[in-house]
Design a protein around this motif. Structure first.
Motif, mmCIF file in Angstrom:
data_model
loop_
_atom_site.group_PDB
_atom_site.id
_atom_site.type_symbol
_atom_site.label_atom_id
_atom_site.label_comp_id
_atom_site.label_asym_id
_atom_site.label_seq_id
_atom_site.Cartn_x
_atom_site.Cartn_y
_atom_site.Cartn_z
ATOM 1 N N HIS A 69 23.429 -23.906 -14.756
ATOM 2 C CA HIS A 69 24.331 -24.053 -13.540
ATOM 3 C C HIS A 69 23.624 -23.472 -12.279
ATOM 4 C CE1 HIS A 69 25.212 -19.523 -13.182
ATOM 5 N NE2 HIS A 69 25.571 -19.477 -14.556
ATOM 6 N N ALA A 76 29.940 -21.206 -9.747
ATOM 7 C CA ALA A 76 29.015 -22.248 -10.078
ATOM 8 C C ALA A 76 29.010 -22.724 -11.533
ATOM 9 C CB ALA A 76 27.391 -21.656 -9.747
ATOM 10 N N ILE A 79 31.844 -25.098 -12.322
ATOM 11 C CA ILE A 79 31.330 -26.344 -11.988
ATOM 12 C C ILE A 79 30.555 -27.267 -13.183
ATOM 13 C CG2 ILE A 79 29.867 -27.844 -10.580
ATOM 14 C CD1 ILE A 79 30.348 -25.914 -8.246
ATOM 15 N N SER A 149 21.458 -27.767 -8.978
ATOM 16 C CA SER A 149 21.204 -27.013 -7.627
ATOM 17 C C SER A 149 20.154 -25.926 -7.947
ATOM 18 C CB SER A 149 22.624 -26.574 -7.230
ATOM 19 O OG SER A 149 22.452 -25.929 -5.809
ATOM 20 N N GLU A 302 29.170 -31.200 -6.290
ATOM 21 C CA GLU A 302 29.946 -30.203 -7.115
ATOM 22 C C GLU A 302 30.827 -31.239 -7.931
ATOM 23 O OE1 GLU A 302 32.160 -27.704 -4.937
ATOM 24 O OE2 GLU A 302 30.356 -26.444 -4.293
#
Length: 334
Positions: A69, A76, A79, A149, A302
């Motif tokens: 993540h 996070a 998500i 990310s 996201e």
């Protein structure tokens, strides 16, 4: 690319944002079981680091994935969790670590130590997934690594450098290099947060090597890499007045600036995150990596909205429905 690795890459591309609870199945997916609090690293002080494993209840061996993540801790992780469950429901054993992401110190020595700790910790996860895959019905010879990310940064450095791990890592495998690497919107030029300017000014080389793939591409293993991009307009956009200053700090040799110019990325006097994603994909291809760039329509940083799988080879769970999905995607809905 191995058949199952390619299929797993396709699964990762098609992970839908739809929660699949433990011991449940999606409308057209496999029934999965989630095992939580699986320890993978125990520090000498007794601190235990754990992960979750999502796996089909049907017997394998299934392809194995590690999904990392982004930064920001629990939000996070929240998500990524539904994506991991959706991937497992398509036919994969998915290891999901929690890493103690937090804001970096503005002091470069402290920040570098934190980045090194995160990298070592997450490299242990990949080795652990390979050594424990069979326990959960996975194939240890078919491991894909996905990063979202900030997690994409660690995934890229781990896959390209195979860093050493702590002797306290609970893994027997001797390598963290995956068979497949999938990266979703890393900040490849470190322009998305003001702290990067400060850290790069203090020690550009150490930070650049610790947190980006660029210094490692020439000597890295030529594994298949897929770059995912949502073209999210909320991500960082650098106007012309910032581009020169930012690139001079990050790219003193000018090679990345030259590549951006060749691609026409700076013709409109701005630099977007999507152009940075293309920059990495192009550099990978130039250096001989089997690289793919996938645009994810109707998604954002996201949210992955694509519910069909974009197959590059047969799925572990191929069906008429999957075939229809593939054909619709290939024909853009027609």
């Amino acid at each position: 690319m191995h058949t199952k690795s390619a299929a797993l890459a396709a699964i990762l591309l098609g992970a839908a944002l739809a929660t699949t609870p433990a011991m449940a199945s999606s409308d057209d997916g496999l029934r999965i079981e989630t095992t939580t609090s699986v320890p993978y690293l125990v520090d000498p002080d007794g601190t235990t680091y754990a992960l979750s494993v999502h796996a089909p209840t049907d017997p394998g061996p299934w392809p194995t994935a590690v999904m990392i993540h982004g930064g920001g801790g629990a939000p996070a992780a929240a998500i990524l969790d539904p994506w991991a469950e959706a991937v497992a429901a398509e036919g994969a054993v998915v290891f999901v670590p929690r890493w103690a992401s937090h804001d970096l110190s503005p002091d470069v020595a402290e920040a570098s130590a934190a980045l090194a700790d995160f990298t070592t910790q997450l490299a242990c996860v990949v080795r652990f997934a390979r050594s424990e895959a069979e326990r959960f019905g996975g194939d240890p010879a078919e491991v894909a690594l996905f990063g979202h990310s900030a997690g994409a940064h660690f995934a890229s450095v781990i896959a390209l450098t195979d860093p050493a791990v702590s002797p306290d890592c609970l893994a027997d495998a001797d390598s963290a290099i995956p068979e497949n690497l999938v990266l979703f919107e890393g900040d490849w030029l470190l322009m998305g947060h003001p702290v990067w300017d400060s850290l790069l000014t203090q020690d550009r080389s150490s930070v650049w090597e610790a947190q980006t793939p660029w210094p490692h591409l020439a000597d890295g293993p030529r594994l298949p890499v897929t770059i995912l991009d949502s073209n999210d307009p909320s991500l960082a956009i650098q106007p012309q007045e910032r581009i020169d200053e930012s690139l001079a700090l990050r790219d003193p040799g000018g090679s990345l600036r030259e590549a951006l110019d060749r691609a026409g990325a700076l013709a409109d006097e701005r630099l977007t995150e999507t152009e940075a994603q293309h920059l990495l994909a192009d550099e990978l291809a130039t250096l001989g990596y089997p690289a793919s760039f996938i645009d994810l329509p109707d998604s954002d940083h996201e949210r992955l909205s694509e519910t069909c799988l974009l197959y590059t080879s047969p799925s572990p769970r191929d069906s008429t429905l999957d075939l229809v999905c593939r054909l619709l995607l290939e024909n853009r809905g027609g």
